[in-house]
Every structure is written in structure tokens, then in C-alpha cells.
Design an enzyme around this catalytic site. Structure first.
Site, short mmCIF file in Angstrom:
data_model
loop_
_atom_site.label_atom_id
_atom_site.label_comp_id
_atom_site.label_asym_id
_atom_site.label_seq_id
_atom_site.Cartn_x
_atom_site.Cartn_y
_atom_site.Cartn_z
N GLU A 164 46.56 36.33 41.72
CA GLU A 164 45.67 37.50 41.88
C GLU A 164 45.99 38.32 43.12
O GLU A 164 45.11 38.61 43.92
CB GLU A 164 44.21 37.04 41.85
CG GLU A 164 43.88 36.30 40.56
CD GLU A 164 42.42 35.88 40.44
OE1 GLU A 164 41.68 36.01 41.42
OE2 GLU A 164 42.04 35.43 39.34
N ASN A 205 50.74 34.96 39.05
CA ASN A 205 49.71 34.92 38.00
C ASN A 205 48.64 35.96 38.33
O ASN A 205 48.30 36.15 39.50
CB ASN A 205 49.11 33.50 38.02
CG ASN A 205 48.24 33.18 36.85
OD1 ASN A 205 48.62 33.40 35.70
ND2 ASN A 205 47.04 32.64 37.12
N HIS A 241 41.75 36.61 30.53
CA HIS A 241 40.29 36.47 30.38
C HIS A 241 39.80 37.75 29.72
O HIS A 241 39.55 38.75 30.39
CB HIS A 241 39.63 36.24 31.73
CG HIS A 241 40.04 34.96 32.38
ND1 HIS A 241 39.65 33.73 31.88
CD2 HIS A 241 40.82 34.70 33.45
CE1 HIS A 241 40.17 32.77 32.64
NE2 HIS A 241 40.89 33.33 33.60
N GLU A 270 45.44 31.51 31.02
CA GLU A 270 44.01 31.18 31.12
C GLU A 270 43.20 31.89 30.03
O GLU A 270 42.14 32.45 30.30
CB GLU A 270 43.47 31.60 32.50
CG GLU A 270 44.24 31.01 33.67
CD GLU A 270 43.70 31.43 35.03
OE1 GLU A 270 42.55 31.93 35.12
OE2 GLU A 270 44.43 31.27 36.02
N ASP A 272 40.69 33.07 27.56
CA ASP A 272 39.39 32.90 26.90
C ASP A 272 38.94 34.28 26.46
O ASP A 272 39.32 35.28 27.05
CB ASP A 272 38.35 32.13 27.72
CG ASP A 272 38.16 32.61 29.13
OD1 ASP A 272 38.46 33.78 29.42
OD2 ASP A 272 37.67 31.80 29.95
C1 XIL Z 1 37.61 29.24 37.61
C2 XIL Z 1 37.13 27.90 37.10
O1 XIL Z 1 37.16 27.93 35.70
C3 XIL Z 1 35.74 27.62 37.59
O2 XIL Z 1 35.35 26.30 37.25
C4 XIL Z 1 35.65 27.81 39.10
O3 XIL Z 1 34.31 27.64 39.52
C5 XIL Z 1 36.15 29.17 39.49
O4 XIL Z 1 37.48 29.34 39.02
N1 XIL Z 1 41.17 32.93 37.57
C6 XIL Z 1 41.77 31.75 37.94
C7 XIL Z 1 41.07 30.46 37.72
O5 XIL Z 1 42.94 31.78 38.35
O6 XIL Z 1 41.41 29.52 38.70
C8 XIL Z 1 39.57 30.65 37.66
O7 XIL Z 1 38.98 29.39 37.32
C9 XIL Z 1 39.22 31.72 36.68
C10 XIL Z 1 39.83 33.05 37.08
#
Ligand code: XIL
Length: 547
Positions: A164, A205, A241, A270, A272
């Protein structure tokens, strides 16, 4: 890979009943059949399918463990490898959670993606409070220790080195890393990770970089620049996400392809896909389509190595806590029932796949004809190849170098070298990966570009609140009598004036040509021009992409 398996302390996890022998049967299966778990289909396609795992559920819930072990061949620790988990106090490392995840993967034939080393979030305050020298050394020692711990472990294959780093507009995120260390922290982190594990794939990432947009373009430019400088960056991660309310991002496959063309692997890290709760069948169907789109984008590009979903059951997801009013983002419901999203992932991996029994290649495409030749491009057109199942695309080559790909029968090549002779041919391919004989070749020579033989390099001279002074040096391998070079900046940066050159353009691209008196540069010579930029960020102003 020259790794040797190293026994690791598994701690509490050694006590866990791990789903038995299932995986052996799965791994052996090929070709995949519709009744098989996701990982069997993924493996048949040469991809991984992964999930984030939470250590608490891994330790406590057998249904969770069984699905994680049987459906997925890759896992990422949802939190256990983050800085706050591995080094909560200076130089005090705790690896119980991280080791538990690695042990689970070892027992289930899975690969682990390490997440994450350098991030502004979930990093303890003591790091943020260090001075620049202390922060740099904390970063290097954290990377050395965490990556080094698993360097000889064959299941830990890759790391998110930097997470990020960008703002939505493509400027660098004003994190404590960036504020204290400047933009160079990214290259430093990658070098430290490579030193700690020469075999691991090292990734950058981010989120909202799935489609083509300002942020993904900034990431693209950074990866290109860093690789040009020899910085060891091997892969990019698109977090993914997504939310139904924002629509599916534009040009995802094209975005994957352009990163792949830089020579890096791409992974969805990641995924979802959340919806406004409560669920209903229409939203479930739309979500399934989005999952399918993600899978198809990855399946379409060979350098896309796989897809990780951010957990698999709606019972445990970060979404409802983070995005109030939204949820139901994962392919299993809260009772471990499969949702339409599961079927979509499955069908993308299984049904959409090529027929492995198809070994018949397409016929050769027609010899291409050339038009619209410029200093950096040309358009090729050819007649279609035929195939017993269907032609899925064409690749255009110069010798063994692929210059570009098309799904139709024409392609405009870009990025060619000025004043250069090319001999190109076209090859057709089908869904099973069979390739045709080469078409006949065609020759053309690109036009002379004004900057033939000169390579630009950038230097930041000075910066102040609101602006900066930049300098470009053109070094010319061969003699020129005129030159031209283009800088591309992320949005938020503008060039306001230049000297020792003529500037045109209003952003994001600015083109500079020689002044009356400095167009002639001998072979081996150089010239320098300067400019003033406007910029409202803090820290180090972003470097431009140069061409
Ligand atoms: C999130 C986890 O899912 C949670 O359990 C935690 O409280 C916060 O982080 N981007 C990322 C991940 O790179 O590490 C994050 O994961 C979600 C957003």
C-alpha cells in the site's frame, strides 16, 4: 531452486489434527474433473488458488481447517506475519503464529505467501517514532530476520515486501516510511529482502490497482523504473477488495497483461467481493460474476500465477467490521455452505479450461502486411488462422522476442526502437496452448526518431513546499543533431517551466526537444536541461517515467 527443507519449530500447531491424506489424492488428480476441489482444477491449469488463514480458527475449528486444507493449495497469514505480530517490541521477535501457518502449509502441500514486511499499518508505534537512521536500520533488520527465518523453507515462496505505497491519484502515500526515508525506502526494502532470501519472489502489493487507473499506472511506472535500475522486484499483488456497489473495475485483464509484459508475475492477493447486507440471490449472482471475472483475468495471462481470497467463509471476514453495512464477501456462507461464488470460482478453473486432449495446433496465419510505420510503432494485419476447436489469439514476434499479442487479426505495435529494421512473423494459438507454425515474415524499418541513441536519466535537484527542481541528462551512444524526450508524471504533479530545452504538453506527458544551441551531441556525449515542477505532496517528489 536450491532450497533444502528445514525443520521448523511448529509449537502449538504440532498438536493440531490436520486434515489427513485428502490432499495426496487431490494433487495426483489430472486432468481435473468437475467433482474435484478448487486446488485440483487450479493445479491442472498451472495456477494456485489460495486463502488467507487466521491462526485462531486454524487452531480451534476443524471445519475451517478441513476446507482450508482441501480446497486451497496456497495460504497467506491474515495477520500472523505482520510486523505487530512478529516484532512487537524492538528486536523481540515472536514467530508462533507465523510458524503455525507455515506448519499447516507443510502438512497440506501448500505454498505460503509472506504478508507483509513494510507497511504503514499494523506496525508498532515504536517503528514510527524512530529517527530516519533508526527506522532504516529497523526496516533492514526486520526484513533480514523475518524473511531469513523461512529462507530455507521450500513452502514459503514469496513475500509482500512493500504494501500500500500509493495514494489513489498515483502519488506516493505520505506514510511514516515515505516521510522519514523518502521514496527510496521501497528499493531498499526489496534489496534487503533479496539479500535475506535469494529465491523468494518479491512483490509490491496494493488495493484499487486491479484495473487500469491512475494508481495502477503509478505502480506500473514504479515497477518499470525499479526493474530498470536493477532493483529485485519479481511480482505485483492486486489485493482485490471489491464491492458490488462500485462495479467491476475496468480493463483488469489488460492491466494484468501490461505488468506481465514488464517481466513480473502477477497475483491477486486478497480477493473479497462485498455486498450491502443482507444477501439475496441477485447479489449472490452478481458477486459470482465478479469472482468469475477475476478468475478469468488471471487464467487469461500466463504470468498471473494465482488467486488468493481473503478468507473463505463469511463466518470470519474483516469486511463487516471495516465496511459497515457490507459483508457476505466470501465464497462460503457462515455455516460453511458453498455460495454461487464458489461455483463461479470452480467453473472458471474447471469448465472454462482447455481440453487437454486437444493437441491439434492452428494453421499458420497469413503473412502480415505492414502499415502506419512511425519511429516507435507499426500496424500489422494478417489473415486468420483456423483451428479444430478455435483460435484464441495471435502473438507477433521479431525472432524469438514477442512484440505483442492480439485476439483479432491486426495489431499496432508500440515501443519499437527508432531507425531499426524489424523482421516479424505471427503465430496463432488455441485454448489448449497449441501454437501454429509461423506465418511468413515481413520486413520494415522504423523511422528515425529525434532522440536516437540518447538515454535520459532524472535527478531531483531540490524541492520545497509546493514544488521542486528536476534535471534530465541525455547521454547519447551515437551522434545526434536533434533530440526529444518525454516525461510522464502521476497526477498531482505538473511541469511549469523548463530551460535549455523547448517544452510542450500539459500533463501527464511533457515533451522536451532541444533548444537551438544544444541539438548536436557527439557519440558518447551528453546534455542536461532543467525544469520546475509543481507538487503539493510532502517528502520526495515522485520521479517521472522517462522515454
Ligand atoms: C486485514 C485483516 O483481514 C484484519 O484481520 C486486520 O484487522 C486488518 O488487516 N489490506 C491488507 C491486509 O494488506 O493485510 C488487510 O488485512 C486488509 C487490507
Amino acid at each position: 531452486m536450491s532450497r533444502t527443507r528445514r525443520a521448523i519449530a511448529v509449537g502449538a500447531l504440532a498438536l493440531l489434527p490436520i486434515a489427513p491424506a485428502v490432499v495426496t489424492a487431490v494433487v495426483a488428480a489430472s486432468p481435473a474433473h468437475a467433482s474435484q476441489p478448487l486446488r485440483a482444477h487450479a493445479e491442472a491449469r498451472g495456477k494456485f488458488i489460495g486463502t488467507a488463514v487466521a491462526t485462531t480458527q486454524l487452531a480451534n475449528e476443524s471445519s475451517y481447517r478441513t476446507i482450508a486444507a482441501t480446497e486451497f493449495d496456497q495460504i497467506t497469514a491474515e495477520n500472523a506475519m505482520k510486523w505487530e505480530s512478529t516484532e512487537p517490541s524492538p528486536n523481540q521477535f515472536t514467530f508462533s503464529g507465523a510458524d503455525a501457518v507455515v506448519a499447516f502449509a507443510e502438512q497440506n502441500g501448500q505454498q505460503v505467501h509472506g504478508h507483509t514486511l513494510v507497511w504503514h499499518s499494523q506496525t508498532p508505534n515504536w517503528v514510527e517514532n524512530l529517527d530516519a537512521a533508526g527506522m532504516r536500520s529497523a526496516m533492514n533488520s526486520h526484513i533480514a530476520k523475518v524473511v531469513g527465518r523461512y529462507a530455507d523453507n521450500p513452502v514459503v515462496r514469496s513475500w509482500d515486501v512493500v504494501n500500500e505505497a500509493f495514494n489513489e491519484d498515483g502519488t506516493m502515500r505520505d506514510s511514516f516510511w515515505y516521510r522519514k526515508l523518502g521514496g527510496g525506502y521501497i528499493a531498499d526494502a526489496f534489496r534487503a529482502a533479496r539479500a535475506a532470501d535469494p529465491d523468494a519472489k518479491l512483490c509490491i502489493n496494493d488495493y484499487n490497482v486491479e484495473g487500469v487507473n491512475s494508481k495502477s499506472t503509478a505502480m506500473y511506472n514504479l515497477v518499470k523504473t525499479l526493474r530498470g535500475q536493477g532493483v529485485p522486484i519479481d511480482c505485483v499483488g492486486f489485493q482485490g477488495h471489491l464491492s458490488l456497489q462500485y462495479g467491476f473495475p475496468g480493463q483488469v485483464r489488460e492491466n494484468v497483461q501490461r505488468f506481465a509484459d514488464l517481466g513480473v508475475d502477477v497475483r491477486f492477493t486478497e480477493i473479497d467481493i462485498r455486498m450491502k447486507t443482507p444477501r439475496d440471490s441477485a447479489k449472490d449472482a452478481q458477486q459470482a460474476t465478479y469472482y468469475r471475472n477475476v478468475m478469468d483475468a488471471c487464467l487469461a495471462v500466463s504470468r498471473c500465477v494465482g488467486v488468493t481470497i481473503w478468507g473463505f467463509t463469511d463466518k470470519y471476514s474483516w469486511v463487516p467490521d471495516t465496511f459497515p453495512g457490507e459483508g457476505a464477501a466470501l465464497p462460503y456462507d457462515e455455516n460453511y455452505g458453498r455460495k454461487p461464488a464458489y461455483t463461479a470460482i470452480h467453473d472458471a478453473l474447471a469448465a472454462g479450461g482447455p481440453d487437454p486432449s486437444d493437441t491439434t495446433p492452428p494453421t499458420a496465419p497469413g503473412r502480415p502486411s505492414v502499415s502506419a510505420v512511425t519511429s516507435s510503432g507499426a500496424t500489422l494485419t494478417w489473415t486468420a488462422a483456423t483451428d479444430n476447436v478455435g483460435v484464441t489469439g495471435y502473438d507477433v514476434y521479431s525472432g524469438t522476442t514477442r512484440l505483442g499479442s492480439a485476439t483479432g487479426t491486426s495489431l499496432t505495435l508500440t515501443g519499437l526502437t527508432p531507425n531499426t529494421a524489424y523482421t516479424v512473423h505471427v503465430v496463432a494459438r488455441d485454448a489448449a496452448g497449441n501454437t501454429s507454425p509461423a506465418s511468413g515474415t515481413v520486413d520494415f524499418t522504423t523511422l528515425a526518431g529525434q532522440s536516437t541513441g540518447c538515454t535520459p536519466s532524472y535527478r531531483l535537484v531540490n524541492s520545497w513546499p509546493g514544488g521542486f527542481q528536476g534535471e534530465i541528462t541525455l547521454r547519447c551512444a551515437s551522434a545526434v543533431t536533434s533530440w526529444k524526450t518525454t516525461l510522464i508524471y502521476p497526477s498531482g504533479v505538473g511541469v511549469t517551466q523548463a530551460w535549455s530545452s523547448r517544452m510542450s504538453g500539459s500533463g501527464p506527458a511533457y515533451t522536451f526537444t532541444n533548444a537551438d544551441w544544444n541539438g548536436t551531441i557527439p557519440a558518447g556525449g551528453s546534455t542536461t536541461f532543467g525544469y520546475i515542477g509543481s507538487w503539493n505532496g510532502t517528502g520526495t517528489p515522485p520521479a517521472p517515467a522517462l522515454s
